[in-house]
Design a protein around this motif. Structure first.
Motif, short mmCIF file in Angstrom:
data_model
loop_
_atom_site.label_atom_id
_atom_site.label_comp_id
_atom_site.label_asym_id
_atom_site.label_seq_id
_atom_site.Cartn_x
_atom_site.Cartn_y
_atom_site.Cartn_z
N UNK A 1 0.86 -1.18 0.00
CA UNK A 1 0.00 0.00 0.00
C UNK A 1 0.90 1.23 0.00
N UNK A 2 0.51 2.26 -0.77
CA UNK A 2 1.36 3.45 -0.89
C UNK A 2 1.17 4.43 0.25
N UNK A 3 0.12 4.25 1.06
CA UNK A 3 -0.07 5.14 2.21
C UNK A 3 -0.93 4.45 3.25
N UNK A 4 -0.96 5.04 4.42
CA UNK A 4 -1.68 4.45 5.53
C UNK A 4 -3.19 4.37 5.31
N UNK A 5 -3.75 5.33 4.59
CA UNK A 5 -5.20 5.34 4.36
C UNK A 5 -5.61 4.14 3.50
N UNK A 6 -4.86 3.86 2.45
CA UNK A 6 -5.18 2.72 1.59
C UNK A 6 -5.11 1.42 2.40
N UNK A 7 -4.10 1.30 3.26
CA UNK A 7 -3.96 0.10 4.08
C UNK A 7 -5.09 0.01 5.10
N UNK A 8 -5.42 1.12 5.74
CA UNK A 8 -6.48 1.13 6.74
C UNK A 8 -7.82 0.76 6.10
N UNK A 9 -8.09 1.29 4.92
CA UNK A 9 -9.32 0.94 4.20
C UNK A 9 -9.39 -0.57 3.98
N UNK A 10 -8.25 -1.16 3.61
CA UNK A 10 -8.19 -2.61 3.38
C UNK A 10 -8.53 -3.36 4.67
N UNK A 11 -7.88 -2.98 5.78
CA UNK A 11 -8.10 -3.69 7.04
C UNK A 11 -9.52 -3.51 7.56
N UNK A 12 -10.10 -2.34 7.36
CA UNK A 12 -11.49 -2.13 7.78
C UNK A 12 -12.43 -2.99 6.94
N UNK A 13 -12.14 -3.15 5.66
CA UNK A 13 -12.96 -4.00 4.80
C UNK A 13 -12.85 -5.46 5.23
N UNK A 14 -11.66 -5.87 5.65
CA UNK A 14 -11.44 -7.26 6.11
C UNK A 14 -12.29 -7.56 7.34
N UNK A 15 -12.51 -6.54 8.18
CA UNK A 15 -13.31 -6.75 9.40
C UNK A 15 -14.69 -7.31 9.07
N UNK A 16 -15.20 -7.01 7.90
CA UNK A 16 -16.53 -7.47 7.52
C UNK A 16 -16.60 -8.95 7.21
N UNK A 17 -15.50 -9.53 6.71
CA UNK A 17 -15.57 -10.96 6.38
C UNK A 17 -14.52 -11.81 7.09
N UNK A 18 -13.56 -11.19 7.72
CA UNK A 18 -12.53 -11.88 8.51
C UNK A 18 -11.96 -13.13 7.84
N UNK A 19 -11.51 -12.96 6.62
CA UNK A 19 -10.81 -14.04 5.92
C UNK A 19 -9.36 -13.99 6.39
N UNK A 20 -8.99 -14.91 7.27
CA UNK A 20 -7.65 -14.87 7.87
C UNK A 20 -6.53 -15.00 6.84
N UNK A 21 -6.83 -15.56 5.68
CA UNK A 21 -5.81 -15.67 4.63
C UNK A 21 -5.47 -14.32 4.02
N UNK A 22 -6.33 -13.33 4.24
CA UNK A 22 -6.10 -12.00 3.68
C UNK A 22 -5.54 -11.03 4.72
N UNK A 23 -5.22 -11.55 5.91
CA UNK A 23 -4.65 -10.73 6.96
C UNK A 23 -3.16 -11.04 7.05
N UNK A 24 -2.30 -10.02 6.88
CA UNK A 24 -0.86 -10.29 6.91
C UNK A 24 -0.37 -10.66 8.31
#
Length: 137
Positions: A37-60
């Motif tokens: 991710x090129x900045x913290x906002x893009x990464x944070x958006x990704x992690x917040x989206x993961x919270x909805x489905x909690x696919x552990x394979x997509x969590x670093x």
């Protein structure tokens, strides 16, 4: 030593650094996948989206975080990420990787509970190997 790291994440806007880390990780086969991710906002958006489905394979398992970036810097990302990290249900190791040698930055980073260590750029092959190979659970 356990299994190889499945997914690592770089949050950094420095393309030369990102490409160097990618090449080292690929050449040394240190993890299965690397996301950037090129900045913290893009990464944070990704992690917040993961919270909805909690696919552990997509969590670093490991995050390499730069401090100085546009849009949202590493400090802001850390502040917001700390609030959602426990909800992700996975141990995530965070390393600050910065060109700053300012002792104030280093102490501030090390005082944050979710930060494992502070690395000064440029990182070496040995740094990365130690992190990836010793991180396995």
């Amino acid at each position: 030593m356990g299994d190889k790291i499945g997914l690592a994440c770089i949050i950094d806007d420095d393309n030369m650094y990102v490409n160097l880390v990618k090449r080292i990780v690929e050449a040394k086969n240190l993890c299965n996948n690397l996301m950037v991710f090129e900045n913290g906002m893009a990464a944070l958006d990704y992690f917040e989206a993961i919270l909805n489905n909690l696919d552990k394979n997509k969590i670093p398992e490991i995050i390499f975080l730069d401090l100085n970036m546009p849009v949202m810097d590493g400090w802001e990302f850390l502040e917001k990420f700390t609030g959602i990290k426990n909800k992700l249900g996975k141990v995530i190791t965070v390393y600050i990787v910065s060109s700053s040698i300012n002792p104030v930055d280093i102490e501030r980073a090390k005082s944050i509970q979710s930060v494992t260590d502070y690395l000064i750029k440029p990182v070496t092959i040995e740094n990365l190997e130690a992190i990836f190979l010793n991180k396995t659970a």
